[in-house]
Design a protein around this motif. Sequence first.
Motif, PDB file in Angstrom:
ATOM      1  N   GLY A  49       0.813  -1.216   0.000  1.00 42.34           N
ATOM      2  CA  GLY A  49       0.000   0.000   0.000  1.00 42.34           C
ATOM      3  C   GLY A  49       0.840   1.257   0.000  1.00 42.34           C
TER       4      GLY A  49
ATOM      5  N   THR B  51      -5.859  -1.916   0.715  1.00 37.62           N
ATOM      6  CA  THR B  51      -7.237  -2.339   0.494  1.00 37.62           C
ATOM      7  C   THR B  51      -7.390  -3.791   0.908  1.00 37.62           C
TER       8      THR B  51
ATOM      9  N   LEU C 240      -1.598   2.524   4.008  1.00 37.90           N
ATOM     10  CA  LEU C 240      -2.961   2.491   3.498  1.00 37.90           C
ATOM     11  C   LEU C 240      -3.058   1.389   2.458  1.00 37.90           C
TER      12      LEU C 240
ATOM     13  N   GLU D  87     -10.766   0.352   2.165  1.00 37.42           N
ATOM     14  CA  GLU D  87      -9.488   0.978   2.484  1.00 37.42           C
ATOM     15  C   GLU D  87      -9.236   0.880   3.984  1.00 37.42           C
TER      16      GLU D  87
END
Length: 315
Positions: free
Chosen positions: A185, A226, A224, A231
């Motif tokens: 991420g 998914t 961050l 998210e």
Amino acid sequence: MPDKLSKYRSKRDAERTPEPVPDSLSSSPDGNAFVIQEHHARSLHWDLRLERDGVLVSWAVPKGLPADPGTNHLAVRTEDHPMEYLTFHGEIPQGEYGGGTMTVWDTGTYETEKWSDREVKFVLHGERADGRFVLFRTRGKNWMIHRMGAAARDPFPDVDPMLPTRRAKPPRDPAAYAFEFAWGGRRLLVPIEGGRTTAAREHPWLRALAESFGSRTAVLDGELTTLGGAEILVFYDLLYDDGHSLLAEPYTTRRAALEALGVTGGHWQTAPAWPGDFDPVRQAAREQGLPGVLAKRLDSPYEPGTSTSWLLLPS
């Protein structure tokens, strides 16, 4: 003689709020008590109350007491409160003035060095709040509060994230490492102070995380990513905790401090880690379609930039 609590009483209905609404003034044994309450109302703030002539003279401080003499905090003068408020805590019903949860953050005694309509100098003697402060009026109800003397905490770290070095093979001494998933991420450092975080400018949902910290200061390191179509901010390191920099501490100390925070919620969680156990972590990363595994030396400090103490291994 004017009624010092008239404004306080006019804002409250004793039948609708658990707050004390006394008919007369009182005082503490020595006349120098203080209380600071953490107030989760429409917006999180701290209420500083100093005993003076039978009432608690009060200011709402949105970011709490400043820990650094180089930073002043806003303090908004509010109505005088009764002495019974020294121990008040509880839930003020929504819809009532100040509706929300109130807890006693600290209490104790204080010394007055100066008291005028525009300036109040005092020394707090509490368990959490200790030191010399000055309140000075700027305009109308708005004041500022300044800490006098030495800083009460380490400065916030201003660092770049620690990055791993790519390796094709796992380390020869796996017992010296902890293994985590590589999430693939976007890296995000989240500083938290006074129940707020600048990271919420880009991600407004982080306001709830910051508010849950109350007066506790922190800088969290995460990513961050998914997961399951949503998210999620996955945290895996803690650089600063409650006024203390952890950059020089080993990974094991930082990791224990992070886990002690219990950071979990709908949009964020603490990443799992497995000391000395590479093969099962790699297999799990493959099954979940993750890009790899991170190996982090247990004794490594936090080193901004690319470091050989963190290794990025293929899954």
